[in-house]
Enzyme design. Structure first.
Site, PDB file in Angstrom:
ATOM      1  N   THR A  41      39.217  31.229  34.779  1.00 25.46           N
ATOM      2  CA  THR A  41      40.580  31.182  35.064  1.00 25.46           C
ATOM      3  C   THR A  41      41.144  32.169  36.123  1.00 25.46           C
ATOM      4  OG1 THR A  41      41.711  32.022  33.397  1.00 25.46           O
ATOM      5  CG2 THR A  41      41.097  29.770  33.035  1.00 25.46           C
ATOM      6  N   CYS A  42      42.128  31.790  36.786  1.00 28.49           N
ATOM      7  CA  CYS A  42      42.782  32.894  37.679  1.00 28.49           C
ATOM      8  C   CYS A  42      43.808  33.743  37.063  1.00 28.49           C
ATOM      9  CB  CYS A  42      43.444  32.062  38.850  1.00 28.49           C
ATOM     10  SG  CYS A  42      42.167  31.301  39.781  1.00 28.49           S
ATOM     11  N   ASP A  43      43.815  33.933  35.561  1.00 30.95           N
ATOM     12  CA  ASP A  43      44.575  34.757  34.869  1.00 30.95           C
ATOM     13  C   ASP A  43      43.835  36.016  34.605  1.00 30.95           C
ATOM     14  OD1 ASP A  43      45.856  35.951  32.879  1.00 30.95           O
ATOM     15  OD2 ASP A  43      47.307  34.334  32.625  1.00 30.95           O
ATOM     16  N   ASN A  88      45.161  25.897  34.657  1.00 27.22           N
ATOM     17  CA  ASN A  88      44.297  26.208  35.933  1.00 27.22           C
ATOM     18  C   ASN A  88      43.314  24.872  36.215  1.00 27.22           C
ATOM     19  OD1 ASN A  88      42.955  29.341  37.154  1.00 27.22           O
ATOM     20  ND2 ASN A  88      44.823  28.090  37.800  1.00 27.22           N
TER      21      ASN A  88
END
Ligand SMILES: *Cc1c(COP(=O)(O)O)cnc(C)c1O
Length: 389
Positions: A336-338, A379
């Site tokens: 994910t983009c976290d 996401n």
């Protein structure tokens, strides 16, 4: 009798299932496969190691209907934390007498619903919760949870649950006065507890509470020994038999020959080693030309199943098709983009140098606290798929 295989996270049945899934071209996205035969072995190991203790499976570890069905048929009881979990267990046909509502934090209307469904055993850790139960679940049995420091546990529980032992007597006295049955004491020594002797201090506190209340004419019957029984990840853990022996010794030491009724609430120890996650390497990269660690990104991370890597607490064994090759230090991260979606960085994970993008990896010991810790669709990544075989 077939050998117990608490250590064997990968089984032939799981291997066959994954092979068929790949052959059918359905292996898109991570999945967790859980082998019910291992759960059956684990249940029997608990029953053998603690023969006079009733098993209340902690449903939150893995509430898959097949797991609940199997355990209900084996005679298990269930520790539930919400009305939905209660309904999931009752759906197996298990009678409500075999359930406890073990969460110390309950809405009064949920207590009322549990009572209407037949549940008569509740956890408390303060007088306000006792009052709620007295109002809407009259005559029920209550046990009071006491704090435990969680030393020796890899996933220690905080001060969120339980009261100091000195307060438990007051809480239970109030329960008795309000027409409930002051039934016993509970505690949880911390999840993934690798030291079987950690039950001793809590049992000493429990026996002191039994004595104090007996002097006031209130006779407790039960000690709930909680969960904490470990799954083997990378480090070895003592066998469940060692826990049974240590607990029995402490019961004798603190209760003499008046050993109370006991229950355990295994979650991780019941299902952890029954599950394996298959995941895929999405990317392998470096942050600079002379970086000495590789970044390996998987299609599974903290938000779709591996939440227990938080603070790198639980370290899962990972198998690849390249095992046996030379190893190198890798940072392991999710898709994910976290930026918190990094699994192991402070303590890098050693993986084969030959590991390739697109390769499958097997993450073992993932039958507990994975599918239910998966976000619904953060996401755009779907929740972790689960197959129970
Ligand atoms: C989560 C939980 C358990 C299970 O703990 P494990 O360490 O997974 O065995 C047992 N009892 C209670 C009250 C819990 O909340």
């Amino acid at each position: 009798m077939r050998a117990l295989r608490r250590d064997a996270a990968m089984t032939d049945r799981i291997q066959d299932f994954l092979r068929q899934r790949r052959d059918a071209g359905r292996d898109d996205g991570p999945c967790m496969v859980l082998d019910l035969e291992v759960v059956r072995d684990n249940y029997r190991s608990f029953a053998t190691a603690l023969p006079d203790t009733r098993v209340f499976y902690a449903v939150k570890a893995n509430p898959a209907p097949e797991v609940l069905d199997l355990l209900a048929r084996l005679g298990s009881c269930f520790d539930t934390a919400s009305v939905v979990e209660i309904e999931q267990v009752l759906a197996t046909g298990c009678p409500p007498e075999r359930l406890s509502f073990g969460n110390t934090i309950k809405k009064e209307r949920d207590i009322a619903r549990a009572y209407a469904l037949g549940v008569r055993l509740f956890a408390v850790d303060c007088e306000a919760e006792v009052e709620k139960i007295a109002r809407v679940a009259p005559g029920s049995k209550v046990f009071c949870r006491i704090l435990c420091d969680g030393d020796g546990a890899e996933w220690p529980l905080s001060r969120k649950f339980g009261c100091v032992p000195e307060m438990a007597g007051t809480v239970l006295e109030r329960a008795q006065r309000l027409g409930l049955q002051a039934y016993g004491i509970s505690f949880h020594v911390g999840s993934q507890q690798r030291n079987p002797r950690m039950w001793d201090a809590a049992l000493a506190s429990a026996s002191a509470i039994f004595r104090d209340l007996a002097e006031k004419g209130i006779h407790l019957s039960m000690v709930n020994l909680g969960g904490g029984f470990p799954t083997k990840y990378l480090k070895d853990v003592p066998a469940v038999k060692a826990y049974g022996q240590a607990i029995f010794r402490s019961l004798r030491k603190h209760f003499g020959n008046r050993i109370p009724e006991t229950i355990i609430e295994p979650g991780r120890g019941m299902v952890g080693n029954a599950g394996v996650i298959e995941a895929e390497v999405v990317l392998i990269s470096k942050k600079s030309a002379d970086d000495n660690v590789k970044w390996v990104y998987l299609d599974i991370g903290k938000f779709n199943g591996l939440a227990e890597t938080m603070d790198e607490m639980i370290r899962y064994p990972i198998r690849t098709d390249f095992d046996g090759d030379e190893l190198e230090a890798c940072v392991l991260a999710g898709p994910t983009c976290d930026s918190v979606d990094v699994l192991y960085e402070k303590d890098p994970y050693f993986l084969p140098v030959s590991l390739e993008i697109g390769a499958k990896v097997l993450i073992e010991g993932t039958g507990a606290y994975t599918t239910t810790y998966s976000a619904v669709g953060f996401n755009g990544f779907p929740p972790l798929q689960s197959f129970v075989i």
